[in-house]
Design an enzyme around this catalytic site. Structure first.
Site, PDB file in Angstrom:
ATOM      1  N   ARG A  47       0.832  -1.215   0.000  1.00 35.61           N
ATOM      2  CA  ARG A  47       0.000   0.000   0.000  1.00 35.61           C
ATOM      3  C   ARG A  47       0.862   1.258   0.000  1.00 35.61           C
ATOM      4  O   ARG A  47       0.513   2.263  -0.639  1.00 35.61           O
ATOM      5  CB  ARG A  47      -0.932  -0.026   1.215  1.00 35.61           C
TER       6      ARG A  47
ATOM      7  N   HIS B 162       0.417   4.056  -2.786  1.00 36.36           N
ATOM      8  CA  HIS B 162       0.007   5.427  -2.487  1.00 36.36           C
ATOM      9  C   HIS B 162       1.106   6.444  -2.781  1.00 36.36           C
ATOM     10  O   HIS B 162       0.802   7.612  -3.075  1.00 36.36           O
ATOM     11  CB  HIS B 162      -0.434   5.535  -1.022  1.00 36.36           C
TER      12      HIS B 162
ATOM     13  N   TRP C 292     -10.288  -8.436   2.623  1.00 34.53           N
ATOM     14  CA  TRP C 292     -10.981  -8.705   1.356  1.00 34.53           C
ATOM     15  C   TRP C 292     -11.012 -10.201   1.035  1.00 34.53           C
ATOM     16  O   TRP C 292     -11.894 -10.655   0.336  1.00 34.53           O
ATOM     17  CB  TRP C 292     -10.280  -7.986   0.206  1.00 34.53           C
TER      18      TRP C 292
END
Length: 300
Positions: free
Chosen positions: A34, A38, A178
């Site tokens: 991540r 990002h 998820w």
């Protein structure tokens, strides 16, 4: 030619810290991915600002963007490696860590090139609001990703990174993983989208979807999808690629490799020596460290 250090040693040191029994599901890999995502996803092709070059998240203006909540943990996990290999820039370290983590968690071997430099001040920081908002739908996804130069197929392929990790209610507000195995890179995310019965979660947090995979008990933590995830099966053009990737793991891995390699090169414009300049006043592209962020917790 540009002079770089021993990146193989850096990779090995990154691999050595990925398993962490005290963090999330026993791995810091997902939050490292991540961070790479990002740090690159702020790019705008309209004015060539943002992207992985510069490592602007070291500065409070970008680092404390609500969309980056929790990424201070990822940066701190990598800090001992930066101290050991002081020659590597943060921009290179974060992106290298991302591809290393994906490979270590069973994903594809993604091409990576060094040479990024770090911002020496806040002059070139991109504005906030360029990263995806999980509470939105397909129009938002296209607005965000088209700005970076991605098409519908690439949007869906990149979304497959949600096979990794989880949301935290104290960061994004959303909560849960998820996938059943959130530390294993796979095409399970797409299979879950198509095969599970997704219903609005009944809770006090923001709107999200909830479901249980076959074999899960009522006491097991449910899986979740964000509105941006669910939009991929509501939109016909997106759904076409969801179905392809759910059915063909190798196709997903191949397309993800290409699009993630593209993502981490956004905003990188290399000179003939391979160095990616980020401050025109620094003709040599030399590294000058930024001040530490203030007002962030040191607790991991």
């Amino acid at each position: 030619m540009a002079q770089f250090g021993d990146f193989d040693s850096v990779r090995k040191d990154i691999e050595a810290i990925l398993k962490n029994k005290d963090y999330d599901d026993g791995s810091i890999g997902p939050v490292i991915v991540r961070l790479a995502w990002h740090s690159s996803g702020t790019y705008s092709k309209e004015d060539n600002t943002g992207g992985s070059n510069g490592a602007g998240m070291r500065y409070e203006q970008e680092g404390t963007d609500p969309a980056n909540a929790g990424l201070e943990h990822a940066r701190k996990f990598l800090e001992p490696i930066k101290e050991k290999h002081s020659w590597i820039t943060y921009a290179d370290l974060w992106t290298l860590a991302g591809v290393t983590a994906i490979k270590a968690m069973g994903g594809p071997d993604i091409p990576w090139k060094p040479g990024r430099t770090d911002f020496t001040n806040t002059k070139f920081l991109p504005p906030r609001g360029r990263l995806p908002d999980g509470a939105q739908a397909q129009d938002h996804l296209r607005h965000i990703f088209y700005r970076m130069g991605f098409n519908d197929q690439e949007i869906v392929a990149l979304s497959g990174a949600h096979s990794l990790g989880r949301c935290h209610s104290d960061r994004s507000g959303f909560d849960g993983p998820w996938a059943v195995n959130p530390t294993r890179f796979s095409n399970t995310y797409f299979k879950h989208l198509l095969e599970l019965k997704w219903e609005p979660r009944k809770w006090d947090g923001p709107f999200q979807y909830s479901a249980r995979a076959p074999g899960m008990d009522e006491d097991d933590e449910p899986l979740m999808m964000l509105p941006t995830d669910y939009a991929l099966i509501q939109d016909p053009k997106f759904r076409e690629w969801v179905e392809k990737y759910a059915a063909d793991r190798d196709l997903f891995f191949s397309d993800f490799t290409k699009v993630f390699a593209k993502l981490i090169e956004l905003g990188v414009y290399r000179d003939e020596d391979g160095i990616a300049r980020c401050d025109k006043r620094d003709a040599k592209g030399s590294y000058i460290s930024a001040p530490p962020m203030s007002g962030t917790s040191t607790k991991l």
